[in-house]
Design a protein around this motif. Sequence first.
Motif, PDB file in Angstrom:
ATOM      1  N   ARG A 170      55.904 -40.658 -38.283  1.00 11.78           N
ATOM      2  CA  ARG A 170      55.335 -39.606 -39.117  1.00 11.78           C
ATOM      3  C   ARG A 170      55.205 -40.093 -40.551  1.00 11.78           C
ATOM      4  N   TYR A 171      56.208 -40.769 -41.086  1.00 13.61           N
ATOM      5  CA  TYR A 171      56.147 -41.279 -42.463  1.00 13.61           C
ATOM      6  C   TYR A 171      55.047 -42.328 -42.611  1.00 13.61           C
ATOM      7  N   THR A 172      54.900 -43.167 -41.595  1.00 15.15           N
ATOM      8  CA  THR A 172      53.844 -44.189 -41.641  1.00 15.15           C
ATOM      9  C   THR A 172      52.471 -43.544 -41.686  1.00 15.15           C
ATOM     10  N   LEU A 173      52.232 -42.493 -40.909  1.00 11.85           N
ATOM     11  CA  LEU A 173      50.945 -41.793 -40.903  1.00 11.85           C
ATOM     12  C   LEU A 173      50.670 -41.138 -42.239  1.00 11.85           C
ATOM     13  N   VAL A 174      51.749 -40.487 -42.777  1.00 13.90           N
ATOM     14  CA  VAL A 174      51.559 -39.836 -44.084  1.00 13.90           C
ATOM     15  C   VAL A 174      51.243 -40.863 -45.149  1.00 13.90           C
ATOM     16  N   GLY A 175      51.941 -42.010 -45.132  1.00 14.72           N
ATOM     17  CA  GLY A 175      51.687 -43.055 -46.127  1.00 14.72           C
ATOM     18  C   GLY A 175      50.290 -43.621 -46.014  1.00 14.72           C
ATOM     19  N   THR A 176      49.839 -43.781 -44.764  1.00 10.83           N
ATOM     20  CA  THR A 176      48.473 -44.306 -44.563  1.00 10.83           C
ATOM     21  C   THR A 176      47.439 -43.342 -45.112  1.00 10.83           C
ATOM     22  N   ILE A 177      47.644 -42.023 -44.842  1.00 14.79           N
ATOM     23  CA  ILE A 177      46.687 -41.017 -45.348  1.00 14.79           C
ATOM     24  C   ILE A 177      46.688 -41.003 -46.863  1.00 14.79           C
ATOM     25  N   VAL A 178      47.881 -41.065 -47.478  1.00 14.55           N
ATOM     26  CA  VAL A 178      47.963 -41.057 -48.942  1.00 14.55           C
ATOM     27  C   VAL A 178      47.273 -42.280 -49.525  1.00 14.55           C
ATOM     28  N   GLU A 233      59.888 -42.101 -38.330  1.00 14.45           N
ATOM     29  CA  GLU A 233      59.277 -43.268 -38.961  1.00 14.45           C
ATOM     30  C   GLU A 233      57.766 -43.283 -38.723  1.00 14.45           C
TER      31      GLU A 233
END
Length: 312
Positions: A6-14, A4
Amino acid sequence: MEAEARYTLVGTIVLIVSLLLIAGLLWLAGGADRVSYRHYTIYFTHQSMDGLDVSSAVKMRGIKVGVVDSYQFAGGGLDAVRMDIKVDQATPIRSNAEALVKRNFVTGVATIEIRNPDATSPLLTEVLPNERYPVIAEGKSDLDNVANALSKMAENGAQVLDKVNLLLSDANRKGISDTIQNLQAISTNLADNKQAFNTAVQSIHDAADEFRVAGVSITRAARSAESSIQSVGKNADGAINQATTAMENLQRQTSDVSNRLQGLAEIGTLEFTSVSRDLRSSADAVSSAGQRLSNPRGILFGTGKPQPGPGE
């Protein structure tokens, strides 16, 4: 939990990348234009907008300094086209600037040309009432000047043609024809009387020679008279000088005589005064003698004793 995160970090970067992409697109779409451009308005009343479109070039002295932003009919009772332009903020647009349309006759592409008649005028920054941007005045293009010149030439040509037609009217043609015939008659008479004309010319030539000889004689006589007049003038000057000297001598002698007469008059006055004094003395003596003679007794017997006075 790690998945979760990792997904939050990826979403923030996107999300951050998307925001940056949107901001870049907005900047490219014209957000930066409001920073590096200044807007102006032009009202075109006399010039045609043929060949102009949005994003058409705006030039100054042949250099592209901006583009056409928008255009529309002005309305409000004005027969004009309102055009908004945006130019580089470093472009020196003066208060007396003029805008005109320049058109390429080969391609048909038109541009807006801005001119500053006076480079010392202040920059155009004033915004008129009911206007969004400063207004640049409409100028006159070279094409308009050429068209006006051609129009004037056409009008002058039409006037010349009218005058030529008036000159070549039936009545004038008849008058010109009569004049030519009269000239021909005069030429014929001159040809017929050529000998008499030559004789008259010769007589005039002889008379001119006589006048020339007479003129020479008159010139000589004038020179002689001038010499005589100069001699008489010199003699007259001498006589005037002598007369002036004589007058001065006469004036001097007259002054001497006047002085002498004045001296004699003074002496006569003194002698007359002395004689008058002597006469007065003689008169007194005669008066005394008369008084004595009026009393003979006194003379003969003397005066005697004087009579006693009162109280003596």
